[in-house]
Design an enzyme around this catalytic site. Sequence first.
Site, PDB file in Angstrom:
ATOM      1  N   ASP A 236       2.672  -2.243  -0.311  1.00 45.87           N
ATOM      2  CA  ASP A 236       1.822  -2.129   0.885  1.00 45.87           C
ATOM      3  C   ASP A 236       2.565  -2.081   2.232  1.00 45.87           C
ATOM      4  OD1 ASP A 236       0.450  -3.048  -1.309  1.00 45.87           O
ATOM      5  OD2 ASP A 236      -0.445  -4.757  -0.307  1.00 45.87           O
TER       6      ASP A 236
ATOM      7  N   ARG B  53      -6.241 -13.170  -0.395  1.00 46.89           N
ATOM      8  CA  ARG B  53      -4.993 -12.701   0.234  1.00 46.89           C
ATOM      9  C   ARG B  53      -5.223 -11.583   1.251  1.00 46.89           C
ATOM     10  NH1 ARG B  53      -4.510 -11.604  -5.374  1.00 46.89           N
ATOM     11  NH2 ARG B  53      -5.002  -9.441  -5.900  1.00 46.89           N
TER      12      ARG B  53
ATOM     13  N   LEU C 175       8.905  -0.612  -3.145  1.00 47.17           N
ATOM     14  CA  LEU C 175       8.103  -0.774  -1.920  1.00 47.17           C
ATOM     15  C   LEU C 175       6.632  -0.735  -2.338  1.00 47.17           C
ATOM     16  CD1 LEU C 175       8.391   1.504   1.258  1.00 47.17           C
ATOM     17  CD2 LEU C 175       6.321   1.562  -0.133  1.00 47.17           C
TER      18      LEU C 175
END
Length: 493
Positions: free
Chosen positions: A48, A168, A46
Amino acid sequence: MREWTRDERYQRYEDMDQDTINELTERVNQSKYRQLFHIQPKTGLLNDPNGLIYFNGDYYISHQWFPLGPVHGLKYWYTYTSKDLINFSDKGISLKPDTKDDSHGVYSGSAFVYQDNLYYMYTGNHRDEDWNRKSTQHIAKVHKNGEVHKFPKAVISGPPSGYTQHFRDPKVYVKDGIYYAFIAAQNEEGFGRILQYQSKDIVNWTFQGEIQTKLDAFGYMWECPDYFNLDGFDLLLFCPQGVEPEGEKFRNIYQSGYIMGQYDIENLDMNHGDFHELDHGFDFYAPQTFTDVSGNRILIGWMGLPEINYPSDSDDWAHCLTIPRILSIEQGNLKQRPIKALQQLRSNKETALGYANKFTRFLYPYEGKQFELIIDILENEATEIYFEIRASKLQSTLITYNTKTRKITLDRSESGTLPEPVDGKTRSTYLDKPLSQLQLFVDTSSIELFCNDGERVMTSRIFTDDEAIGIKASTESGQVFLNFTKYDLKDDK
Ligand code: FRU
């Protein structure tokens, strides 16, 4: 940990056979480091938090996910919904890398409401045959039945001229019916920047320019921007990479913090003070904020950092999200407190009152690895106070407070197995006021330490043996009078 080849990192979850997934899940479930009350990956890695929002009675919480192992590979979005940010319902994968633009990962993004419907804006990460990166920004609609449909093509097809493909993590902000996207970028001189786009219809986006700050040369990339107004102040959050340590500051591999002041969104001009770190522990990055049902600003971060191997890697999983924090500005300072709803997890309250000094250790025998502990410092004549958490004969996580300098230090050198490379064994920060309270949230393999009712936060993973469950207090010299309130925390998920 074993090396993963590029081909292995870019295997698709959908192509794996069920037996392999089952074996992987089995190994992860047996890991002694599994958390009780934190969002963690079912398997794999996992990172952000993504797409955080309160919409039509539900909180939506997604996270970046590489399902197949504890490495950064092909990223998906994995989603939970919740009524209270305490009990979560597992919605599974919401965005998968199934188009050319996101063939190498559905990267981070945010959620927003347009004409009463829920949408995500996110980054498509594509690599060409020569492994050159191409970044595009996309929108997907979250339908009432939970299905997520991507728009047919990118809404922003690449960075404007003068910027590289490090482009991004769009964060959407809505003001007076106008949609803004703040996007992380790198200019061609090699410095991190935040770019601002505008749209009225969420399909056509106009590039407005980069946010003007005083931080011209402050790292080579700024990831995961966020922008909001809080109690009359404008805050711009971002995660600079490539900032050199300065004393106790900026000690982690990448930083995560904010600048605060007034932002003129028309002229893209941010008038601000210093860059402050959001957290002073070992493991915190890429936070995102949203407003709760009552309009409070809530922050959730990734309790981890890139390019570090964590002990849970050998059990085929890595990382978790932090507990949600409520943000406020008081006397011009940012406060971060655990959300009130966490009190629902409390059970078995115990209290203890006592002195600790150089000779007498205030011992608090405790059987458990998941708890909330509030330590009130009622009188302090000690030069230095030591608190030990998850303590046994061999291990402990040590919190030191120096009364004169107000320096608070978290030392995990004896916590158990350490993440690698070991990048210093302590993290410290200086409190604004004398220490009056510590509030700790301890889960199986983490500690979140709130100092002085939200003045500073220190968040760290700790990989401690099951037997280490003691809590102790002592001093270097002089006496301290303490009140302990401890609750077991139970899993309501
Ligand atoms: C931050 C980050 C983002 C990116 C995502 C990819 O941790 O590098 O910039 O979108 O992770 O997983």
